[in-house]
Scaffold this motif. Structure first.
Motif, short mmCIF file in Angstrom:
data_model
loop_
_atom_site.label_atom_id
_atom_site.label_comp_id
_atom_site.label_asym_id
_atom_site.label_seq_id
_atom_site.Cartn_x
_atom_site.Cartn_y
_atom_site.Cartn_z
N VAL A 5 3.34 -61.46 39.59
CA VAL A 5 3.98 -60.15 39.55
C VAL A 5 2.89 -59.11 39.34
CG1 VAL A 5 5.44 -58.61 38.20
CG2 VAL A 5 6.24 -60.90 38.76
N VAL A 6 2.81 -58.15 40.25
CA VAL A 6 1.88 -57.04 40.14
C VAL A 6 2.67 -55.82 39.71
CG1 VAL A 6 0.27 -55.53 41.35
CG2 VAL A 6 0.31 -57.98 41.88
N VAL A 7 2.32 -55.25 38.57
CA VAL A 7 3.02 -54.08 38.05
C VAL A 7 2.25 -52.83 38.49
CG1 VAL A 7 3.92 -52.94 36.00
CG2 VAL A 7 3.76 -55.44 36.07
N GLY A 8 2.85 -52.08 39.40
CA GLY A 8 2.20 -50.89 39.93
C GLY A 8 1.80 -51.06 41.38
N ALA A 9 2.22 -50.12 42.23
CA ALA A 9 2.02 -50.25 43.67
C ALA A 9 1.01 -49.26 44.22
CB ALA A 9 3.36 -50.06 44.40
N VAL A 23 -5.30 -66.09 48.70
CA VAL A 23 -5.65 -67.36 48.04
C VAL A 23 -4.39 -68.16 47.70
CG1 VAL A 23 -7.86 -66.55 47.17
CG2 VAL A 23 -5.82 -66.21 45.77
N GLY A 24 -3.29 -67.85 48.40
CA GLY A 24 -2.13 -68.73 48.35
C GLY A 24 -1.06 -68.41 47.34
N TRP A 25 -1.02 -67.19 46.85
CA TRP A 25 0.01 -66.81 45.89
C TRP A 25 1.14 -66.05 46.57
CZ3 TRP A 25 -0.08 -67.00 40.30
CH2 TRP A 25 -1.18 -67.71 39.78
N ARG A 26 2.33 -66.22 46.04
CA ARG A 26 3.46 -65.35 46.38
C ARG A 26 3.43 -64.18 45.40
NH1 ARG A 26 9.18 -64.90 45.14
NH2 ARG A 26 8.94 -66.48 43.52
N VAL A 27 3.60 -62.97 45.91
CA VAL A 27 3.41 -61.77 45.09
C VAL A 27 4.66 -60.90 45.12
CG1 VAL A 27 1.98 -59.75 44.65
CG2 VAL A 27 0.93 -61.82 45.60
N ILE A 28 5.07 -60.46 43.94
CA ILE A 28 6.14 -59.46 43.80
C ILE A 28 5.51 -58.22 43.18
CG2 ILE A 28 8.38 -58.91 42.80
CD1 ILE A 28 8.85 -61.96 42.53
N ILE A 29 5.56 -57.11 43.90
CA ILE A 29 5.05 -55.85 43.37
C ILE A 29 6.22 -55.06 42.80
CG2 ILE A 29 3.85 -53.69 43.91
CD1 ILE A 29 2.52 -55.06 46.24
N LEU A 30 6.07 -54.63 41.56
CA LEU A 30 7.10 -53.83 40.89
C LEU A 30 6.60 -52.40 40.74
CD1 LEU A 30 8.14 -56.29 38.03
CD2 LEU A 30 9.11 -56.08 40.34
N GLU A 31 7.37 -51.45 41.23
CA GLU A 31 7.01 -50.03 41.18
C GLU A 31 8.16 -49.25 40.56
OE1 GLU A 31 5.71 -46.48 41.10
OE2 GLU A 31 4.33 -48.06 41.77
N ARG A 32 7.86 -48.46 39.54
CA ARG A 32 8.93 -47.71 38.87
C ARG A 32 9.47 -46.55 39.71
NH1 ARG A 32 8.54 -45.86 33.90
NH2 ARG A 32 6.94 -47.32 33.19
N ALA A 33 8.67 -46.02 40.62
CA ALA A 33 9.11 -44.91 41.45
C ALA A 33 10.09 -45.37 42.52
CB ALA A 33 7.91 -44.22 42.10
N GLN A 34 10.73 -44.40 43.16
CA GLN A 34 11.72 -44.73 44.20
C GLN A 34 11.05 -45.16 45.49
OE1 GLN A 34 14.62 -41.67 44.78
NE2 GLN A 34 15.15 -41.51 42.61
N THR A 35 9.83 -44.73 45.71
CA THR A 35 9.11 -45.09 46.93
C THR A 35 7.68 -45.45 46.57
OG1 THR A 35 8.45 -42.79 47.34
CG2 THR A 35 10.51 -43.55 48.37
N THR A 36 6.99 -46.11 47.50
CA THR A 36 5.58 -46.39 47.31
C THR A 36 4.77 -45.46 48.20
OG1 THR A 36 5.59 -48.08 49.05
CG2 THR A 36 6.06 -48.81 46.80
N LEU A 142 1.66 -65.47 36.73
CA LEU A 142 0.61 -64.50 36.48
C LEU A 142 1.20 -63.10 36.58
CD1 LEU A 142 -2.46 -63.52 36.41
CD2 LEU A 142 -2.39 -63.70 38.91
N VAL A 143 0.77 -62.22 35.68
CA VAL A 143 1.11 -60.81 35.79
C VAL A 143 -0.20 -60.03 35.90
CG1 VAL A 143 1.95 -58.78 34.54
CG2 VAL A 143 3.34 -60.85 34.64
N VAL A 144 -0.26 -59.14 36.88
CA VAL A 144 -1.39 -58.24 37.05
C VAL A 144 -0.91 -56.83 36.73
CG1 VAL A 144 -3.13 -57.32 38.63
CG2 VAL A 144 -2.38 -59.71 38.84
N ALA A 145 -1.43 -56.27 35.65
CA ALA A 145 -1.04 -54.92 35.24
C ALA A 145 -1.91 -53.91 35.94
CB ALA A 145 -1.16 -54.78 33.73
N ALA A 146 -1.35 -53.24 36.93
CA ALA A 146 -2.04 -52.19 37.67
C ALA A 146 -1.25 -50.90 37.54
CB ALA A 146 -2.21 -52.58 39.14
#
Length: 372
Positions: A5-9, A23-36, A142-146
């Motif tokens: 999970v990547v926090v921040g788009a 490198v073979g991961w499935r990724v979910i990006i979470l964005e607090r805004a309505q759009t990226t 894994l969580v990536v805080a961006a």
């Protein structure tokens, strides 16, 4: 397939998603805004970040960008330090939105973006991380805080860390369509600076700074008045500007908080937000993304990989945060006497790029444009 999970788009989060996908991961990006997407103006991309982008499949950045500008003058127009041609080591200038689009063009089927998801906290444990939202929880390896300088994730992991510090000056940015034969440069006054560079589409990207209390808002007319008697083409650039961006300048307190906490990694401004004086903010986030993926690909466990990531990236970015802070303090000198001494010292140095060479940092990765 492991899930991150990547926090921040933003640029850093998008680059991390592409790197993890490789490198073979499935990724979910979470964005607090309505759009990226990215707003703003220009930024400088140094060769080290261009190389990482190339490995991520983001090619042609240099073709879509214009050379960065070097050199420094006084408000009267007198050159203190002439521009220096760094050749292949020079940065390139590109619009933030253009770079973001090139990165997100690499999103594949294993990257999912979810908007309007505000992360309220994270709970790391021995096997992964639970990500908490207002009405939903997600489980990840894994969580990536961006999630930026005011990172919710960093605050949850390091509640006693001081966090963002106001540098004492605000930053303005804008774009102008104006005819000028000059490619760009930077001008230092007393408590104020102004710089500009040409983008590949011919527009002029400009930035300025001014010493003032935090949260003081200015309009375009006041910025024009503040720099109206400075050398050409500054008044013409401001006259041709229609939209103004203003952000108070902050960086993160030193020592930086650890970039790794169990199965959670801090990245970009969430890890090492720096003042924009070296033009290295976006570059460092991109470099974080490349290093993180490489360590995850090489290590036997997530925690081992994140420890190696922290050991590589925290010292390097600490030096940049410190160096950028020093340049800002020097550039924002208010006293006429101290300013005269500074200008004389700069002239003696002979090139502004050598002044801005932070100790222990490769000179090909540091630069003179406060646009990161």
């Amino acid at each position: 397939m492991r899930t991150a999970v990547v926090v921040g788009a933003g640029i850093g989060g998008a680059a991390a998603a592409v790197a993890l996908q490789q490198v073979g991961w499935r990724v979910i990006i979470l964005e607090r805004a309505q759009t990226t997407g990215e707003v703003g103006a220009g930024l400088s991309i140094w060769p080290s970040a261009v190389a990482v982008l190339g490995r991520l499949g983001v090619r042609g950045v240099e073709a879509d960008a214009a050379p960065g500008a070097l050199g420094m003058r006084l408000a009267s127009g007198r050159w203190v330090v002439r521009g220096t041609d760094l050749g292949a080591r020079s940065p390139v200038m590109i619009h933030r939105a253009q770079l973001y689009d090139r990165i997100t063009d690499q999103f594949g089927p294993h990257i999912t973006v979810r908007t309007r998801f505000a992360v309220t906290g994270v709970d790391p444990d021995a096997t992964g991380v639970t990500v908490r939202g207002a009405a939903e929880e997600l489980r990840a390896d894994l969580v990536v805080a961006a999630d930026g300088i005011h990172s919710t994730v960093r605050g949850a992991l390091h509640p006693r860390y001081r966090g963002a510090l106001y540098a004492g000056y605000t930053s303005y940015r804008g774009l102008a369509e104006v005819e000028t034969h000059e490619a760009g440069g930077e001008t230092w006054g007393r408590g104020r600076r102004f710089g500009f560079a040409r983008l590949v589409d011919g527009r002029i990207y400009w930035y300025a700074t001014a010493n003032q209390p935090a949260r003081h808002r200015d309009d375009l007319a006041s910025v024009r008045a503040a720099f109206g008697d400075w050398h050409t083409p500054i008044p013409a650039i401001l006259a041709a500007t229609t939209d103004l961006l203003q952000h108070d300048t902050h960086d993160l307190a030193l020592p930086l908080a650890p970039f790794a906490f169990g199965h959670v990694a801090l990245l970009g401004d969430a890890a090492h937000a720096m003042t924009p004086n070296l033009g290295r903010g976006a570059c460092s986030a991109i470099e974080d993304a490349g290093a993180l993926a490489q360590h995850l690909n090489a290590a036997d466990s997530v925690t081992t990989a994140l420890a190696a990531y922290d050991a590589e990236r925290r010292p390097a970015t600490t030096r940049l945060v410190s160096a950028s802070r020093r340049v800002g303090r020097l550039g924002q000198v208010q006293s006429p006497v101290a300013g005269a001494l500074r200008d004389g010292a700069l002239a003696a140095v002979g090139t502004i790029s050598s002044l801005r060479r932070p100790r222990g940092v490769d000179t090909t990765n540091s630069g003179p444009n406060p646009v990161g």
